[in-house]
Structures are given as structure tokens and as C-alpha cells.
Design a protein around this motif. Sequence first.
Motif, PDB file in Angstrom:
ATOM      1  N   GLU A  86       0.825  -1.217   0.000  1.00  0.00           N
ATOM      2  CA  GLU A  86       0.000   0.000   0.000  1.00  0.00           C
ATOM      3  C   GLU A  86       0.857   1.263   0.000  1.00  0.00           C
ATOM      4  O   GLU A  86       0.460   2.288  -0.528  1.00  0.00           O
ATOM      5  CB  GLU A  86      -0.908   0.034   1.249  1.00  0.00           C
ATOM      6  N   ARG A  87       2.034   1.182   0.617  1.00  0.00           N
ATOM      7  CA  ARG A  87       2.847   2.391   0.798  1.00  0.00           C
ATOM      8  C   ARG A  87       3.956   2.530  -0.222  1.00  0.00           C
ATOM      9  O   ARG A  87       4.610   3.578  -0.286  1.00  0.00           O
ATOM     10  CB  ARG A  87       3.484   2.378   2.197  1.00  0.00           C
ATOM     11  N   SER A  88       4.214   1.475  -1.002  1.00  0.00           N
ATOM     12  CA  SER A  88       5.402   1.494  -1.858  1.00  0.00           C
ATOM     13  C   SER A  88       5.312   2.543  -2.968  1.00  0.00           C
ATOM     14  O   SER A  88       4.263   2.735  -3.577  1.00  0.00           O
ATOM     15  CB  SER A  88       5.599   0.113  -2.479  1.00  0.00           C
ATOM     16  N   LYS A  89       6.453   3.192  -3.207  1.00  0.00           N
ATOM     17  CA  LYS A  89       6.521   4.131  -4.323  1.00  0.00           C
ATOM     18  C   LYS A  89       7.391   3.534  -5.431  1.00  0.00           C
ATOM     19  O   LYS A  89       7.596   4.144  -6.473  1.00  0.00           O
ATOM     20  CB  LYS A  89       7.094   5.471  -3.857  1.00  0.00           C
ATOM     21  N   ASN A  90       7.942   2.333  -5.172  1.00  0.00           N
ATOM     22  CA  ASN A  90       8.747   1.673  -6.213  1.00  0.00           C
ATOM     23  C   ASN A  90       7.813   1.092  -7.262  1.00  0.00           C
ATOM     24  O   ASN A  90       6.704   0.644  -6.937  1.00  0.00           O
ATOM     25  CB  ASN A  90       9.612   0.557  -5.594  1.00  0.00           C
ATOM     26  N   SER A  91       8.272   1.065  -8.501  1.00  0.00           N
ATOM     27  CA  SER A  91       7.343   0.661  -9.571  1.00  0.00           C
ATOM     28  C   SER A  91       7.240  -0.863  -9.710  1.00  0.00           C
ATOM     29  O   SER A  91       6.322  -1.363 -10.348  1.00  0.00           O
ATOM     30  CB  SER A  91       7.779   1.275 -10.906  1.00  0.00           C
ATOM     31  N   SER A  92       8.169  -1.614  -9.098  1.00  0.00           N
ATOM     32  CA  SER A  92       8.123  -3.071  -9.286  1.00  0.00           C
ATOM     33  C   SER A  92       7.078  -3.706  -8.365  1.00  0.00           C
ATOM     34  O   SER A  92       6.519  -3.036  -7.491  1.00  0.00           O
ATOM     35  CB  SER A  92       9.482  -3.674  -8.952  1.00  0.00           C
ATOM     36  N   ASN A  93       6.839  -5.013  -8.559  1.00  0.00           N
ATOM     37  CA  ASN A  93       5.975  -5.735  -7.608  1.00  0.00           C
ATOM     38  C   ASN A  93       6.775  -6.855  -6.940  1.00  0.00           C
ATOM     39  O   ASN A  93       6.237  -7.863  -6.515  1.00  0.00           O
ATOM     40  CB  ASN A  93       4.722  -6.285  -8.307  1.00  0.00           C
ATOM     41  N   VAL A  94       8.089  -6.606  -6.843  1.00  0.00           N
ATOM     42  CA  VAL A  94       8.995  -7.653  -6.358  1.00  0.00           C
ATOM     43  C   VAL A  94       9.188  -7.579  -4.836  1.00  0.00           C
ATOM     44  O   VAL A  94       9.231  -6.501  -4.256  1.00  0.00           O
ATOM     45  CB  VAL A  94      10.363  -7.504  -7.086  1.00  0.00           C
ATOM     46  N   ASN A  97       5.500 -10.506  -6.503  1.00  0.00           N
ATOM     47  CA  ASN A  97       6.391 -11.509  -7.088  1.00  0.00           C
ATOM     48  C   ASN A  97       7.546 -11.784  -6.122  1.00  0.00           C
ATOM     49  O   ASN A  97       8.458 -10.971  -6.009  1.00  0.00           O
ATOM     50  CB  ASN A  97       6.879 -10.926  -8.440  1.00  0.00           C
ATOM     51  N   PHE A  98       7.464 -12.914  -5.410  1.00  0.00           N
ATOM     52  CA  PHE A  98       8.534 -13.244  -4.453  1.00  0.00           C
ATOM     53  C   PHE A  98       9.731 -13.822  -5.184  1.00  0.00           C
ATOM     54  O   PHE A  98       9.592 -14.763  -5.965  1.00  0.00           O
ATOM     55  CB  PHE A  98       8.044 -14.251  -3.401  1.00  0.00           C
ATOM     56  N   GLN A  99      10.891 -13.249  -4.951  1.00  0.00           N
ATOM     57  CA  GLN A  99      12.118 -13.789  -5.560  1.00  0.00           C
ATOM     58  C   GLN A  99      13.083 -14.203  -4.456  1.00  0.00           C
ATOM     59  O   GLN A  99      13.428 -13.395  -3.583  1.00  0.00           O
ATOM     60  CB  GLN A  99      12.748 -12.749  -6.486  1.00  0.00           C
ATOM     61  N   ALA A 100      13.467 -15.486  -4.518  1.00  0.00           N
ATOM     62  CA  ALA A 100      14.308 -16.043  -3.449  1.00  0.00           C
ATOM     63  C   ALA A 100      15.782 -15.750  -3.715  1.00  0.00           C
ATOM     64  O   ALA A 100      16.289 -15.999  -4.803  1.00  0.00           O
ATOM     65  CB  ALA A 100      14.080 -17.546  -3.345  1.00  0.00           C
ATOM     66  N   ILE A 101      16.449 -15.235  -2.702  1.00  0.00           N
ATOM     67  CA  ILE A 101      17.884 -14.930  -2.760  1.00  0.00           C
ATOM     68  C   ILE A 101      18.611 -16.114  -2.110  1.00  0.00           C
ATOM     69  O   ILE A 101      18.160 -16.616  -1.071  1.00  0.00           O
ATOM     70  CB  ILE A 101      18.183 -13.621  -1.965  1.00  0.00           C
ATOM     71  N   PRO A 102      19.740 -16.541  -2.704  1.00  0.00           N
ATOM     72  CA  PRO A 102      20.448 -17.692  -2.106  1.00  0.00           C
ATOM     73  C   PRO A 102      20.924 -17.425  -0.675  1.00  0.00           C
ATOM     74  O   PRO A 102      21.025 -16.264  -0.257  1.00  0.00           O
ATOM     75  CB  PRO A 102      21.667 -17.882  -3.030  1.00  0.00           C
ATOM     76  N   THR A 112      22.790  -7.024  -5.285  1.00  0.00           N
ATOM     77  CA  THR A 112      22.795  -7.099  -6.757  1.00  0.00           C
ATOM     78  C   THR A 112      21.354  -7.161  -7.273  1.00  0.00           C
ATOM     79  O   THR A 112      20.988  -6.478  -8.237  1.00  0.00           O
ATOM     80  CB  THR A 112      23.584  -8.354  -7.222  1.00  0.00           C
ATOM     81  N   ALA A 113      20.535  -7.991  -6.619  1.00  0.00           N
ATOM     82  CA  ALA A 113      19.132  -8.124  -7.051  1.00  0.00           C
ATOM     83  C   ALA A 113      18.426  -6.772  -6.933  1.00  0.00           C
ATOM     84  O   ALA A 113      17.657  -6.380  -7.826  1.00  0.00           O
ATOM     85  CB  ALA A 113      18.432  -9.174  -6.193  1.00  0.00           C
ATOM     86  N   CYS A 114      18.701  -6.029  -5.845  1.00  0.00           N
ATOM     87  CA  CYS A 114      18.066  -4.708  -5.649  1.00  0.00           C
ATOM     88  C   CYS A 114      18.526  -3.725  -6.726  1.00  0.00           C
ATOM     89  O   CYS A 114      17.735  -2.897  -7.189  1.00  0.00           O
ATOM     90  CB  CYS A 114      18.404  -4.146  -4.269  1.00  0.00           C
ATOM     91  N   GLN A 115      19.808  -3.835  -7.120  1.00  0.00           N
ATOM     92  CA  GLN A 115      20.308  -2.940  -8.176  1.00  0.00           C
ATOM     93  C   GLN A 115      19.594  -3.222  -9.506  1.00  0.00           C
ATOM     94  O   GLN A 115      19.313  -2.314 -10.275  1.00  0.00           O
ATOM     95  CB  GLN A 115      21.824  -3.103  -8.345  1.00  0.00           C
TER      96      GLN A 115
END
Length: 385
Positions: free
Chosen positions: A117-125, A146-151, A165-168
Amino acid sequence: MTALSEIFSLLQNQLSALPKDAPSAKLIQQLITEGRLHHKISWAGHMTPAIEQPALLGQLLAGLHNGNMLSSELYPQLAAIEQQLLDWFCQLFEQPFAHFTHGSSYGNLDALWQARERSKNSSNVVYGSQAAHYSISKACRILGLNFQAIPTNEFGQIDVKALRTACQNTAPIAIVVTAGTSSCGAIDPIPTCINIAKEFNSWCHIDAAWGGALMLSLKHQHHLSGIAQADSVCIDPHKALGQPKPCSLLLYKKSLTNSSDIDVDYLTQSPKQTIGGSYGGELFLPLWCSLILSGKQSFSDRINQRLEQAELFAHALKKQSDWWELQSATGIVCFRPSTAVDLTHLINSGLLSKAKVNGQEVYRVVFASHTSQARPLLTALKSYF
Ligand SMILES: Cc1ncc(COP(=O)(O)O)c(C=O)c1O
């Protein structure tokens, strides 16, 4: 008749109404025996603790009261107790707002709902480690995220380099940090993850369902340092604080988003913007009874006791140079014997369970109950050393 003696006579009446040889009486006895599994000194299969006796009194009180906090104006006593507990947890975790939930699956969903609800980022990750609890990916599916699993690294913690790296590549709506993974009890590096979340304007939610209890122990709370900077934190007293289910809290920095668009004409107050609906004392009266009858110090003592037993168990395994073992700060110890052995009989009797750490099958011992001890577990494993 005092209120307490009324409870006793009520129980007595119910029990005496049961014919001793009736099938239902036998079934009740069998159920009680089945539940005593969690009180055995060899119980270390899962995160279900032995229940504290004062908490059972709280359960009974909650059943007798049966108020609905959606109409809290009718229950000033119950509302005051709820607020007292929320204030206490808010102070402990340095988070200004909180509400009780029916478990951290709900807490994680509530937190990610707020984040969305509060996010201003354009992704849905949403990022979290591959060891994040399955309720995180479930919540994401419900919320259209969209949940993305980090090792994870060798200790089962999120790989912070891979997270950065994923955030970049894609700035997420939220980063989920696990403080006590379900498989091996690992605590992700909290301050680093919070800084990454800040850098990318993302919500930082800490799933401390299992590990959050450490906050109550002066000796062990340093493992959670930095947690006050998170946007939200969930914790389950029904896992590591000897409480019956359901007893869980979500704590957060910003007040809940406005629910004024939800108009419920038969209630005097608009419901809060949370997943849960009706609830009453069952969520918090057991915890309150534990606090007033056993005291805060007993929570801390029991946590220290559990972690001492985990330490004893891990220490003995470390001596088996050809065994692999991984000890966490939260009371879960994972291990793999030097040769493949079948420990199914120990799983079936509640001594341990199976899990995966970095894709590898391991055995897992969970010190959730203050009654669990290292000694019977080591005795059961001795013939494999
Ligand atoms: C780390 C973690 N988060 C969330 C949950 C879900 O909690 P609940 O079963 O109370 O919904 C669990 C349950 O084991 C867990 O271990």
C-alpha cells in the motif's frame, strides 16, 4: 462464590458429567496424553512448546469471556489488558504500533499488505532468502506480488551480496529478513539488510516468528540488534514463549493505512486495516496470565534454559569430527551423521525432524520447550557416534 472457584466448579461439573467408561472420556484422556508429547524431555521435533500452566488458565478465561474486540467499547477490562501487552512489546522492540494476529502467516501477510500500500517503487517484487518461511511466498501470491528467493550462505543466512545485486537490478517493494529460519534457525544479517532496504526505498519486514523471543533475554537479545530500525516485525509467542496457539504479534513503525473506506454500520468503530476479523482474549489472555503469574523473568529464564540445552547438544555433536553440524543462536541445531543412517524412528517419536539447508537434507533438533533436554537426544544418537 469467587470467580476462580466458579471456574473450578464448572470444570468439576463437566468432568463429573462424563461417564468414566464412555468412549468420549477415553478419547479425552487419549488427547491429553497425545498433547503431553511436548512436555517430554526428549521432545525436540518442531517449534511447538510445552504450554505453561498459567497460560492454560488464560485460555479458560478467554473461553469464559468470549468478547469480540471488534466491539472493544463493551469490554474495557479486556481492552486494557490487550493495550498493556501491546505497549510492553512495542517498548521492547522499539516499534510504536502493534496488533495481535492468529500467527505469523497472518503477520507476514499483514506486513506485506502494508508494504504494498505504501510502496513508491514501480516493481511488484519482494526479496527474501530461499530459507524464508513459505508463508512469505504465499502472502505474495495473495497480494499479487512476485517473491524472488535470494540464495543463502553456508550458515543458512541470506547472501547480502546477492541481495544487493538483485536490488540494483530491480528495486523491491519489500525485503523480508528472517530472524530464525524454520529449517536451521539462522538469523539474517539484520543491520545490513535494513540498510539495503533503506538505500532502495523498500519496506524492511523482519519475520522473527521463531527468533523474536530472544528479545526477552538480556543475555541473547544482541542477536537481534538493529531490529528497531525495521518497518515491521512479527513474533510468535506460540512458538518460543510457551504459549498456546494462536498468539502472535505484528509490530510496525507507521500506523496502519486508513480504513475509512470500509464502512461497517453495525460497529461503533471502523475495523482496523488488518487481515484478521473477530478476535478476543484467546489471542492474549494466556500470555497475560503467564506474565502476571510467572513474571517477565521466567520468560527470560526459560529462553536461557532452552539455549543452554541447545548449546550442550551442539557441543556434543561437534566432538564427532566426521559429523556435520550447524548450531544457530535461536535454539535449532541441524546435523548430518558421517554415514547415511535412517533416523525415522526418532522423527516418529518427536525427538527430531528433517529439513533442508542449502538444498542438502539434514536432521533438525528444535529446542522450543523449556522442558526439552539434550541428554535424552544424545542418548538416542549415541549408537551412531
Ligand atoms: C520463520 C517463520 N515464519 C512464519 C511462520 C508461520 O507462523 P504460523 O505457523 O504462526 O502462521 C513460521 C512457522 O513455523 C516460521 O517458522
